[in-house]
Design a protein around this motif. Sequence first.
Motif, PDB file in Angstrom:
ATOM      1  N   ILE A 191       0.847  -1.203   0.000  1.00  0.00           N
ATOM      2  CA  ILE A 191       0.000   0.000   0.000  1.00  0.00           C
ATOM      3  C   ILE A 191       0.884   1.255   0.000  1.00  0.00           C
ATOM      4  N   ILE A 192       1.988   1.223   0.773  1.00  0.00           N
ATOM      5  CA  ILE A 192       2.940   2.344   0.771  1.00  0.00           C
ATOM      6  C   ILE A 192       3.532   2.498  -0.641  1.00  0.00           C
ATOM      7  N   HIS A 193       3.861   1.357  -1.278  1.00  0.00           N
ATOM      8  CA  HIS A 193       4.428   1.365  -2.636  1.00  0.00           C
ATOM      9  C   HIS A 193       3.447   2.007  -3.616  1.00  0.00           C
ATOM     10  N   TYR A 194       2.189   1.579  -3.548  1.00  0.00           N
ATOM     11  CA  TYR A 194       1.153   2.166  -4.416  1.00  0.00           C
ATOM     12  C   TYR A 194       0.996   3.663  -4.147  1.00  0.00           C
ATOM     13  N   GLY A 195       0.977   4.037  -2.859  1.00  0.00           N
ATOM     14  CA  GLY A 195       0.837   5.458  -2.513  1.00  0.00           C
ATOM     15  C   GLY A 195       1.960   6.276  -3.134  1.00  0.00           C
TER      16      GLY A 195
END
Length: 126
Positions: free
Chosen positions: A9-13
């Motif tokens: 999710i951090i990567h996508y953000g």
Amino acid sequence: MISYTVYKIIHYGGIFTAVAALGAFLTLSAAGGTPLVREPWSKRLVAAHGAGLFLVLLGGFGMLARLEVTQGLTLPGWVWAKLAIWVILGALVTLAKRRPEGAGWMLLALPALAVLAGAVALTKPF
Ligand code: HEM
């Protein structure tokens, strides 16, 4: 311990922030306009781009740790390919500042680079 899912999710953000900020910055550069029109948005977009790339790195290496694909300091080929795309996404801001006449082409290349990075992660071709 931060889970693989949270790192993703951090990567996508980071991806969406970096790509959105870079897209807007390249549009501003391609549209030209006087520096007055571009500031303060130019600075804000460069800062958001930097923050996004940091989150891409944090999320990406966090997932690598959870996937246990790193043997010591050696990284698989597909990760080096993604790092190369990450560096190109970082360099595009400087390139657009130096060559604003080419910003339109860079804007065209941006989604292609992001899709390529995602496809490399999904298929791990090497
Ligand atoms: C610093 C460099 C990067 C590293 C270390 C990295 C690492 C990773 C890892 C470990 C995964 C998960 C792979 C798996 O679950 O099997 C992943 C997925 C992904 N990465 Fe990256 N990445 C990097 C840069 C990027 C960039 C620059 C983009 C796009 C702008 C990107 C887009 C994606 C996408 C879309 C996925 C999800 C693929 C999927 O499972 O559907 N990555 N990345």
